[in-house]
Write an enzyme that holds these catalytic residues in place. Structure first.
Site, PDB file in Angstrom:
ATOM      1  N   GLU A 138      -6.430  -9.264   0.446  1.00  0.00           N
ATOM      2  CA  GLU A 138      -6.110 -10.718   1.349  1.00  0.00           C
ATOM      3  C   GLU A 138      -7.469 -10.874   2.071  1.00  0.00           C
ATOM      4  OE1 GLU A 138      -5.689  -7.501   2.103  1.00  0.00           O
ATOM      5  OE2 GLU A 138      -6.451  -7.437   4.197  1.00  0.00           O
TER       6      GLU A 138
ATOM      7  N   ASP B 209      -2.821  -7.426  -1.727  1.00  0.00           N
ATOM      8  CA  ASP B 209      -3.591  -6.642  -0.917  1.00  0.00           C
ATOM      9  C   ASP B 209      -5.056  -6.808  -0.866  1.00  0.00           C
ATOM     10  OD1 ASP B 209      -4.176  -4.455   0.647  1.00  0.00           O
ATOM     11  OD2 ASP B 209      -4.029  -3.021  -0.904  1.00  0.00           O
TER      12      ASP B 209
ATOM     13  N   LYS C 279       0.668  -1.395  -0.122  1.00  0.00           N
ATOM     14  CA  LYS C 279       0.017   0.167  -0.037  1.00  0.00           C
ATOM     15  C   LYS C 279       0.985   1.159  -0.184  1.00  0.00           C
ATOM     16  CE  LYS C 279      -4.144  -1.670   2.547  1.00  0.00           C
ATOM     17  NZ  LYS C 279      -5.009  -1.638   1.271  1.00  0.00           N
TER      18      LYS C 279
ATOM     19  N   ARG D 192     -10.555 -11.218   1.527  1.00  0.00           N
ATOM     20  CA  ARG D 192     -11.175 -12.329   1.077  1.00  0.00           C
ATOM     21  C   ARG D 192     -10.771 -13.694   1.063  1.00  0.00           C
ATOM     22  NH1 ARG D 192     -11.695  -8.952  -4.395  1.00  0.00           N
ATOM     23  NH2 ARG D 192     -11.442  -7.366  -2.810  1.00  0.00           N
TER      24      ARG D 192
HETATM   25  N1  BES Z   1      -8.326  -3.546   3.983  1.00  0.00           N
HETATM   26  C1  BES Z   1      -8.346  -3.305   2.646  1.00  0.00           C
HETATM   27  C2  BES Z   1      -9.430  -2.484   2.618  1.00  0.00           C
HETATM   28  C3  BES Z   1      -9.699  -1.119   3.041  1.00  0.00           C
HETATM   29  C4  BES Z   1      -9.498   0.195   2.514  1.00  0.00           C
HETATM   30  C5  BES Z   1     -10.248  -0.924   4.484  1.00  0.00           C
HETATM   31  C6  BES Z   1      -9.672   1.238   3.186  1.00  0.00           C
HETATM   32  C7  BES Z   1     -10.303   0.224   5.086  1.00  0.00           C
HETATM   33  C8  BES Z   1     -10.098   1.372   4.447  1.00  0.00           C
HETATM   34  C9  BES Z   1      -8.168  -4.356   1.629  1.00  0.00           C
HETATM   35  O1  BES Z   1      -7.558  -5.447   2.150  1.00  0.00           O
HETATM   36  C10 BES Z   1      -7.895  -3.735   0.337  1.00  0.00           C
HETATM   37  O2  BES Z   1      -6.625  -3.526   0.448  1.00  0.00           O
HETATM   38  N2  BES Z   1      -8.697  -4.013  -0.449  1.00  0.00           N
HETATM   39  C11 BES Z   1      -8.377  -3.686  -2.023  1.00  0.00           C
HETATM   40  C12 BES Z   1      -8.679  -4.387  -2.863  1.00  0.00           C
HETATM   41  C13 BES Z   1      -8.507  -4.363  -4.251  1.00  0.00           C
HETATM   42  C14 BES Z   1      -6.724  -4.672  -4.346  1.00  0.00           C
HETATM   43  C15 BES Z   1      -9.162  -4.890  -5.240  1.00  0.00           C
HETATM   44  C16 BES Z   1      -8.761  -2.177  -1.969  1.00  0.00           C
HETATM   45  O3  BES Z   1      -9.647  -1.879  -1.702  1.00  0.00           O
HETATM   46  O4  BES Z   1      -7.867  -1.350  -2.814  1.00  0.00           O
HETATM   47 ZN    ZN Z   2      -7.360  -5.446   4.470  1.00  0.00          ZN
HETATM   48 ZN    ZN Z   3      -5.650  -5.076   1.631  1.00  0.00          ZN
END
Ligand code: BES
Ligand code: ZN
Ligand code: ZN
Length: 506
Positions: free
Chosen positions: A358, A356, A286, A360
């Site tokens: 992760e 990222d 991230k 799911r």
């Molecule tokens: N934990 C994050 C989602 C998240 C984002 C939670 C902002 C709280 C605030 C999750 O694991 C994630 O990173 N999701 C990605 C998915 C993508 C790679 C398909 C996302 O939302 O960017």
């Molecule tokens: Zn996450």
């Molecule tokens: Zn993530």
């Protein structure tokens, strides 16, 4: 947590630093309001004439009443028109009032409940609900996470309200107010537990910390608890969850809680929570800005644990299983890489195209494990996608599922608790977009598919089983949920929603 107690007292004879007087929006004030105003030599009437106060929902007016009534200050609190008052609104109004009182440096406050008699006239049970809502709103609003602040003598410590007294004027209401207080305290304590778990940093709340917390909570509440470690998960073939944790030095945990409040043979409701104790994104790292907030990526787990605590403490007559998939998502020499293929407990293989995504992956195996219970229904809670923030901001969680009656009940529960949910569709085209070229599934869709929140749910559906199932994406509401009774950061969203849902669907 603040102490809440009850006193049978006449508001104008009651001595306190600050007396909150809920005030309905009426053209003509009733006897009590009139009496107060005449004691204050018409100050309130004047404020009303000058349109500084009318009793509109959420309005406040703080008046110094020293030497006029026994209370040193009066805090008039608008609750709106009688017909429009709901427990959630009262909860919000109470929160607004106590925050103002705390900001004004009062240490203890009292709230007069006599107006609730007027509002609930002829509606059985409403009085207790409204009294509970005042306690709940106040208790939730006065949450502070200060575990890591040293108590430096020289510093001027912030003033905190420590006590709330609810004033009832009639003995008739004593029992229902008492019941409402006890219930509210259990709700506040559960929500605070969730907020604490979420607010602690990632170097405190590890998968093992969640497991130890769960064990302690279970012991206190007579819940069965078992924790599966890495070895047991390997034996079960949980390659998807283990894939996420393999880049971290923190061992993963699958926490299973069983509350039996109904006949042993009754199929349980299962709650599954995402417990990523820190989400760096892994090798698909991230960006640095606000990455610290990813300590909240175990909010689904926190809500699951807190909801079980609450259900057990209220002794609901139902069976519930809570399953927390806890892991840390780190980049390292042993971490999974984009392109890696994992084999899940269900037997389905997953191509990891983005490390990222992760949440799911950990949920896939937890959802498969849930099938062991032949559940009546499954609800999963997860901070799954940033996309839900684009769709709904901090106002509502997204729900996606396979059963419209279940979703409707969740929506109803959301509307009455203020923890609103909004449904997104799960058409088969989305499910198709989860298919991988070389494995059964891929954890992100091809570029251009969009619908990030739905795609997360579409992936989960492959593991959720045939019984009613709803996925709740709380990425926008677990943190920064915008309500008078929340503060910056962790909200504990989902605890009150699920309590309401279970109480109404039984
Ligand atoms: N934990 C994050 C989602 C998240 C984002 C939670 C902002 C709280 C605030 C999750 O694991 C994630 O990173 N999701 C990605 C998915 C993508 C790679 C398909 C996302 O939302 O960017
Ligand atoms: Zn996450
Ligand atoms: Zn993530």
């Amino acid at each position: 947590m603040i102490k809440i107690n009850q006193k049978i007292d006449y508001p104008l004879e009651h001595s306190t630093e600050c007396l909150i007087l809920p005030w309905i929006e009426v053209k003509k004030p009733n006897a009590l309001l009139k009496e107060i105003d005449s004691k204050l030599q018409g100050t309130i009437g004047e404020a009303i004439d000058q349109k500084r106060f009318s009793g509109k929902f959420g309005q406040t007016l703080l008046l110094n009443s020293k030497n006029i009534v026994k209370a040193s200050n009066l805090l008039l609190l608008g609750v709106g028109k009688t017909k429009e008052v709901t427990p959630e609104k009262i909860c919000q109004a109470a929160a607004t009032a106590v925050k103002l009182a705390e900001g004004s440096k009062f240490k203890s406050v009292s709230a007069d409940l006599s107006i609730l008699e007027v509002i609930s006239k002829g509606k059985s049970g409403l009085y207790g609900e409204l009294a509970g809502a005042i306690a709940e709103g106040a208790g939730l609003a006065l949450y502070h996470f200060e575990n890591y602040k040293s108590k430096d003598e020289k510093d001027d410590p912030p003033r905190r309200i420590e006590k709330l007294t609810l004033l009832t004027s009639s003995k008739l209401r004593h029992a229902s107010t008492e019941k409402a207080i006890i219930r509210a305290e259990k709700i506040i304590s559960a929500v605070h537990t969730a907020r604490d778990l979420i607010s602690h940093p990632g170097n405190t709340v590890t998968p093992n910390y969640l497991a130890e917390h769960a064990k302690k909570m279970a012991r206190k509440n007579k819940i069965n608890c078992k924790v599966l470690g890495q070895k047991e998960m390997e034996r079960l073939g949980m390659g998807s969850l283990l894939g996420v944790s393999q880049g971290s030095d923190e061992p993963p945990a699958l926490i299973v809680l069983e509350y039996i409040g109904a006949g042993k043979k009754k199929a349980p409701s299962v709650i599954v929570g995402k417990g990523v104790t820190f989400d760096t994104g892994g090798i698909s790292l991230k960006p640095g800005a606000s990455m610290d907030e990813m300590k909240m990526d175990m909010s689904g787990a926190a809500t699951t644990l807190a909801t079980l605590q609450l259900i057990a403490s209220l002794k609901l007559k139902m069976n519930v299983v809570g399953i927390v998939a806890a892991a840390e998502n780190m980049p390292s020499g042993s971490a999974i890489k984009p392109g890696d293929i994992l084999k899940s407990m269900s037997g389905k293989t997953i191509e990891v195209l983005n490390t990222d995504a992760e949440g799911r992956l950990v949920l896939a195996d937890a959802l498969t494990y849930a099938q062991r219970y032949k559940p009546k229904e499954v609800i999963d809670l997860a901070t799954l996608t940033g996309a839900v923030l684009h769709a709904l901001g901090h106002q509502a969680a997204a729900v996606v599922g396979n059963n419209s009656a279940m979703i409707q009940k969740l929506k109803d529960a959301g509307n009455s608790t203020g923890e609103r949910v909004w449904e997104l569709p799960l058409w088969e085209e989305y499910e198709k977009a989860t298919k991988s070229d070389i494995a059964d599934l891929k954890n992100i869709a091809s570029p251009g598919v969009g619908a990030g929140t739905i795609m997360g749910a579409a992936f989960l559906k492959a593991f959720a089983g045939e019984q009613p199932w709803t996925h709740i994406d709380i990425a926008g509401t677990a943190w920064g949920f915008d309500r008078p009774y929340t503060n910056k950061g962790a909200s504990g969203f989902g605890v009150r929603l699920l309590l309401r849902y279970f109480e109404k669907s039984r």
